[in-house]
Enzyme design. Structure first.
Site, short mmCIF file in Angstrom:
data_model
loop_
_atom_site.label_atom_id
_atom_site.label_comp_id
_atom_site.label_asym_id
_atom_site.label_seq_id
_atom_site.Cartn_x
_atom_site.Cartn_y
_atom_site.Cartn_z
N ASP A 93 -90.79 -36.77 1.98
CA ASP A 93 -91.94 -36.32 1.18
C ASP A 93 -92.49 -35.01 1.75
OD1 ASP A 93 -91.65 -39.24 0.88
OD2 ASP A 93 -93.37 -39.04 -0.46
N GLU A 94 -92.65 -35.01 3.09
CA GLU A 94 -93.19 -33.82 3.77
C GLU A 94 -92.30 -32.60 3.51
OE1 GLU A 94 -93.90 -34.53 7.92
OE2 GLU A 94 -94.01 -32.40 8.41
N ARG A 95 -91.00 -32.82 3.57
CA ARG A 95 -90.06 -31.69 3.46
C ARG A 95 -89.98 -31.16 2.03
NH1 ARG A 95 -86.40 -34.83 7.95
NH2 ARG A 95 -87.77 -34.23 9.66
#
Ligand SMILES: Cc1cc2nc3c(=O)[nH]c(=O)nc-3n(C[C@H](O)[C@H](O)[C@H](O)COP(=O)(O)OP(=O)(O)OC[C@H]3O[C@@H](n4cnc5c(N)ncnc54)[C@H](O)[C@@H]3O)c2cc1C
Length: 413
Positions: A265-267
């Site tokens: 999700d972060e990436r």
């Protein structure tokens, strides 16, 4: 002849696999969202950004309350916890708008941690009680959240973290320390990765919701940085901090796996923000080069300059295409670990190249604090380091390609 036919088939198969995906389509609803984001940036963020940069942080409780009230901290989350229940294309639209319009990366980093780095595992795997206690107030902006993975001894080798959370009756006793924690100086709770047992480093960890107002939590220092100045980055120690064992997110021992899923999700967020920030840099530079004259003509009329800007634009388009493909697959529920890692690697490198390339054409002005391009140049460096350095992304890609040496396979995240 046969060989070339084989190549054509191979290319067309790949093409089919790409074109058969729906790829993101933005609608009027997305436009409305973009307009809401722009208004908030113009009213509640940009007028204060220079001051926040000087002070080394923004007021997360104030800003997140504004964003939470507008529904921007849980676009894709379940409405039961205050989310908007929208698909991931709306998240892409929101981060594109933030990435383009916010005049510094600091607030953007803080928002990303609040909405898409500390929340995903909690939203997917936690108990109803934990969702009500931690997720709902994070989505509404009443709580500031942070993610605690990295430690002073290292962040790349996630399996090697040292922080422990040992069982004592119905409680966990936490000892250790976390480093580089975005929002950490003001956060109300941390999504903490800790070792809850001994044994295999991939099966002995849990993600735990840890309130940060407990006895034994020491916010040691706000780390001074070269960029992202308005984002507070903390070093935090835990000295016999007691939390209920029911604060473990999902299954005990699954923390490493959950965190790897959460990293995707972060990436993906890096994909939206890096392409948008790069586009802003290119557009601002075009504008500057139209006005600035050397040798009797606008800078932009130099072939070297307009070709270079076109080349940078192509880099943006390439990452954007990957992002939209990954977002589409994410919406379909597919595992996007591979694409998210490629996007994190290429997005970070692309944005660094764009910031450096654009800054050049601003001449001396580009080196001053008076223009945004110099801030962007400083702010972007971290993207190839935080949330998994470039080399870690390459390790994941190697693993998926099947070319990572066996001995290293277990260590790769
Ligand atoms: C501004 C900022 C905000 C951050 N926010 C957070 C946060 O909110 N929460 C959080 O948990 N962490 C956060 N981090 C930490 C970040 O994720 C780590 O810095 C990152 O994972 C790298 O870990 P490290 O700094 O310990 O570097 P190390 O692990 O010491 O690695 C140093 C360098 O060595 C190289 N390297 C490492 N391993 C390999 C390998 N196997 N092969 C080849 N090269 C390798 C990489 O280039 C790496 O940059 C943040 C960092 C910064 C700077």
């Amino acid at each position: 002849m046969l060989a070339s036919r084989g190549l054509v088939n191979c290319i067309s198969k790949r093409y089919i696999s790409v074109s058969s995906s729906r790829l993101l389509k933005f609608t009027e609803q997305h436009d409305e969202l973009r307009s809401t984001v722009r208004k908030i940036v113009e009213k509640d963020i940009n007028p204060f950004v220079d001051q926040w940069e000087k002070e080394g942080m923004f007021d997360g409780h104030k800003l997140f309350k504004t964003l939470g009230s507008a529904g921007l901290l849980g676009l894709c989350r379940d409405p039961k916890y205050g989310g908007q229940g929208l698909d991931y294309s709306f998240s892409v639209a929101m981060y594109e708008e933030f990435g383009y319009h916010i005049n510094a990366a600091g607030p953007l980093t803080g928002i990303g941690v609040q909405a898409d780095m500390a929340q995903p595992a909690l939203a997917r795997f936690a108990s109803e009680e934990l969702k009500q206690t931690f997720l709902a107030p994070t989505i509404s902006g009443d709580f500031v959240a942070c993610l605690g993975v990295s430690e002073p001894e290292g962040g790349s080798d996630v399996a090697a973290i040292k922080t422990t959370a040992k069982r004592e009756g119905d409680d966990l006793i936490i000892n250790g320390g976390k480093m580089w924690i975005t929002n950490g100086y003001q956060a109300d709770w941390m999504c903490l990765l800790a070792n809850t047992s001994q044994g295999s480093p991939h099966k002995n960890k849990s993600l735990i919701c840890v309130p940060l107002n407990l006895p034994g939590v020491h916010r040691a220092k706000k780390i001074a940085k070269m960029g992202n100045l308005s984002s507070d980055t903390a070093q935090i120690f835990f000295d016999n901090v007691r939390v209920p064992a029911k604060n473990i997110i999902g299954e005990e021992g699954m923390g490493f796996i959950y965190q790897m899923i959460q990293f995707a999700d972060e990436r993906l967020v890096v994909g939206s923000t890096s392409t948008a920030s790069a586009q802003r840099a290119i557009n601002d530079t075009i504008e500057y080069c139209r006005q600035r004259k050397t040798f009797g003509q606008p800078l932009i009329d130099n072939q070297h300059i307009h070709f270079k800007l076109a080349e940078l634009q192509c880099e943006v388009e390439a990452v954007k295409a990957l992002l939209y493909l990954a977002a589409d697959k994410f919406i379909e529920g597919e595992d996007v670990t591979y694409l998210a890692s490629v996007i994190k690697l290429k997005g970070g490198r692309m944005l660094r190249e764009v910031a450096d390339g654009c800054l050049q054409f601003w001449g001396g002005m580009g080196y001053s604090d008076d223009v945004l391009i110099s801030r962007l140049y400083r702010d972007t460096r971290v993207i190839s380091i935080a949330g998994g350095a470039d080399e870690i992304m390459l390790g994941i890609v190697c693993k998926i390609m099947g070319i990572l040496p066996k001995a290293k396979k277990d260590k790769s995240t």
